[in-house]
Design an enzyme around this catalytic site. Structure first.
Site, PDB file in Angstrom:
ATOM      1  N   ASN A   9       0.871  -1.178   0.000  1.00 38.24           N
ATOM      2  CA  ASN A   9       0.000   0.000   0.000  1.00 38.24           C
ATOM      3  C   ASN A   9       0.904   1.223   0.000  1.00 38.24           C
ATOM      4  OD1 ASN A   9      -1.781   2.047   0.504  1.00 38.24           O
ATOM      5  ND2 ASN A   9      -2.388   1.352   2.555  1.00 38.24           N
ATOM      6  N   LYS A  11       0.117   4.257  -0.243  1.00 37.36           N
ATOM      7  CA  LYS A  11      -0.519   5.437   0.368  1.00 37.36           C
ATOM      8  C   LYS A  11      -0.290   6.660  -0.533  1.00 37.36           C
ATOM      9  CE  LYS A  11      -0.061   3.191   4.800  1.00 37.36           C
ATOM     10  NZ  LYS A  11       0.066   3.293   6.253  1.00 37.36           N
ATOM     11  N   HIS A  95      -9.380   1.175   5.256  1.00 34.15           N
ATOM     12  CA  HIS A  95      -8.073   1.362   5.903  1.00 34.15           C
ATOM     13  C   HIS A  95      -8.241   2.289   7.109  1.00 34.15           C
ATOM     14  CE1 HIS A  95      -3.927   2.496   6.618  1.00 34.15           C
ATOM     15  NE2 HIS A  95      -3.597   1.400   5.958  1.00 34.15           N
ATOM     16  N   GLU A  97      -6.556   4.675   8.112  1.00 30.17           N
ATOM     17  CA  GLU A  97      -6.365   6.100   7.823  1.00 30.17           C
ATOM     18  C   GLU A  97      -7.641   6.713   7.258  1.00 30.17           C
ATOM     19  OE1 GLU A  97      -2.737   5.487   5.657  1.00 30.17           O
ATOM     20  OE2 GLU A  97      -1.782   4.973   7.560  1.00 30.17           O
ATOM     21  N   GLU A 167      -4.870  -4.711  10.893  1.00 27.13           N
ATOM     22  CA  GLU A 167      -3.833  -3.702  11.062  1.00 27.13           C
ATOM     23  C   GLU A 167      -4.075  -2.940  12.369  1.00 27.13           C
ATOM     24  OE1 GLU A 167      -2.054  -2.542   6.947  1.00 27.13           O
ATOM     25  OE2 GLU A 167      -3.725  -1.218   7.387  1.00 27.13           O
ATOM     26  N   GLY A 173       3.127   2.451  10.782  1.00 22.62           N
ATOM     27  CA  GLY A 173       4.088   3.535  10.594  1.00 22.62           C
ATOM     28  C   GLY A 173       4.853   3.906  11.848  1.00 22.62           C
ATOM     29  N   SER A 212       3.972  -1.997  10.279  1.00 20.84           N
ATOM     30  CA  SER A 212       5.435  -2.080  10.416  1.00 20.84           C
ATOM     31  C   SER A 212       6.001  -3.448  10.023  1.00 20.84           C
ATOM     32  CB  SER A 212       5.865  -1.697  11.833  1.00 20.84           C
ATOM     33  OG  SER A 212       5.482  -0.359  12.120  1.00 20.84           O
ATOM     34  N   GLY A 233       3.084  -1.043   4.263  1.00 16.44           N
ATOM     35  CA  GLY A 233       3.090   0.387   3.934  1.00 16.44           C
ATOM     36  C   GLY A 233       4.497   0.847   3.597  1.00 16.44           C
TER      37      GLY A 233
HETATM   38  P1  13P Z   1       3.385   0.508   7.658  1.00 16.63           P
HETATM   39  O1  13P Z   1       3.884  -0.775   7.025  1.00 16.63           O
HETATM   40  O2  13P Z   1       4.086   1.731   7.143  1.00 16.63           O
HETATM   41  O3  13P Z   1       3.343   0.423   9.147  1.00 16.63           O
HETATM   42  O4  13P Z   1       1.857   0.686   7.163  1.00 16.63           O
HETATM   43  C1  13P Z   1       0.969  -0.354   7.306  1.00 16.63           C
HETATM   44  C2  13P Z   1      -0.269  -0.036   6.571  1.00 16.63           C
HETATM   45  O5  13P Z   1      -1.035   0.815   6.966  1.00 16.63           O
HETATM   46  C3  13P Z   1      -0.531  -0.768   5.308  1.00 16.63           C
HETATM   47  O6  13P Z   1      -1.825  -0.549   4.858  1.00 16.63           O
END
Ligand code: 13P
Length: 253
Positions: A9, A11, A95, A97, A167, A173, A212, A233
Site C-alpha cells: 500500500n 498510500k 483502511h 487512515e 492492522e 508507521g 510495520s 506500507g
Molecule cells: P506501515 O507498514 O508503514 O506500518 O503501514 C501499514 C499499513 O497501513 C498498510 O496498509
C-alpha cells in the site's frame, strides 16, 4: 490451501517517475517468485502508468479506495468499474487512515465492499483497534464489531472473494510491530468469527497482517497459523525491501 499474499500500500507517496521506476524494479525482482500472490496499490493517478509496468507479470494491481456507486455526480470519487477498467484486480477498503482521518464508518465500508465485489474486484478489507482500545482490553470486541459491520449482508460465496487485513493502528508507521503472538491471537479470533458466521467458507479466507512489516519480521509473522500474508506500507516503497518481504520463504530467495 490459503495462498500467501503480500500487498504493498503505497498510500499518498511517490512521484509519477518514482512510481513507474518502483513498479519496474519490482517486476524484475519478483520475476521468479513462486507460490506467493503479490499486488501493489499506487495512488489513483499513477494506476495506468503502473499497470503498463506490471502487465503480464506476477504483480497484480490494486487501488487504495473506491466509491460505492457505479457512476454519477460524486465529484472527486472513483468507481469500482473505473478501477477494473484501468487494470485493477484489488481494492483496499476501510483502511484505518480512512476510518480515522476521513471518518469512514463500517456501513460505508460495507457499501464499498459490496460495490467492489459487484465489479469483480477483490476487496482487501482492513480492521484494527486503536492503542487506547487495546489498552482497555477492547481489541477483540472492536475488531469483531468492524467485521460484523463491514461484511454485513455478505453470503459465503461472496466471502470467498474477500481478503481481510488486520492492522492494529498503533503498529502502523510506528516501527512497533505487533508480536507474532499478538497478531496470531487476533487472527485466530477473526478465523473463529468467520467460521461461525460463514461456515467452511471462512477457512479459505486470507487474513493479512499490517503494521510495520519489514524484511526482518515477515518470516516470524508468517509462521503463525492464521497469518496468511502482509499488507505493507512504508517498506513497500523501496523495491529491495518489498521484494525481500515477498521472498520471506527460503525457496524463493
Ligand atoms: P506501515 O507498514 O508503514 O506500518 O503501514 C501499514 C499499513 O497501513 C498498510 O496498509
Amino acid at each position: 490451501m490459503r495462498t500467501p499474499t503480500v500487498v504493498g500500500n503505497w498510500k499518498m507517496n511517490t512521484t509519477l517517475k518514482e512510481a513507474t521506476a518502483l513498479a519496474n524494479a519490482l517486476r524484475r525482482e519478483l520475476d521468479r517468485v513462486d507460490g506467493v500472490e503479490v499486488a501493489i496499490c499506487p495512488p489513483y493517478v499513477y494506476l495506468l502508468d503502473v499497470a503498463d509496468q506490471v502487465r503480464d507479470s506476477r504483480i497484480g494491481l490494486g487501488a487504495q479506495d473506491c466509491h460505492w456507486e457505479t457512476r454519477g455526480a460524486f465529484t472527486g470519487e472513483v468507481s469500482p468499474g473505473m478501477l477494473r477498467d484501468v487494470g485493477c484486480a484489488y481494492v483496499v477498503l476501510g483502511h484505518s487512515e480512512r476510518r480515522n482521518l476521513m471518518g469512514e464508518k463500517d456501513d460505508l465500508v460495507n457499501r464499498k465492499v459490496r460495490a467492489a465485489l459487484a465489479a469483480r474486484l477483490t476487496p482487501i478489507v482492513c480492521v484494527g483497534e486503536l492503542l487506547e482500545e487495546r489498552d482497555r482490553g477492547a481489541a477483540e470486541a472492536v475488531v469483531r464489531g468492524q467485521l460484523e459491520g463491514s461484511l454485513a449482508g455478505l453470503g459465503p460465496a461472496e466471502l470467498e472473494d474477500v481478503i481481510l487485513a488486520y492492522e492494529p493502528v498503533w503498529a502502523i508507521g510506528t516501527g512497533r510491530t505487533a508480536t507474532p503472538g499478538q497478531a496470531q491471537e487476533i487472527h485466530a479470533m477473526i478465523r473463529a468469527w468467520l467460521r461461525k458466521r460463514f461456515g467452511s467458507s471462512g477457512e479459505g479466507v486470507r487474513i493479512l497482517y499490517g503494521g510495520s512489516v519489514k524484511p526482518d519480521n515477515m518470516a516470524d509473522l508468517m509462521a503463525q497459523a492464521d497469518v496468511d500474508g502482509a499488507l505493507v506500507g512504508g517498506a513497500s516503497l523501496e523495491a529491495a525491501s518489498f521484494a525481500s518481504i515477498v521472498k520471506y520463504r527460503k525457496e524463493n530467495r
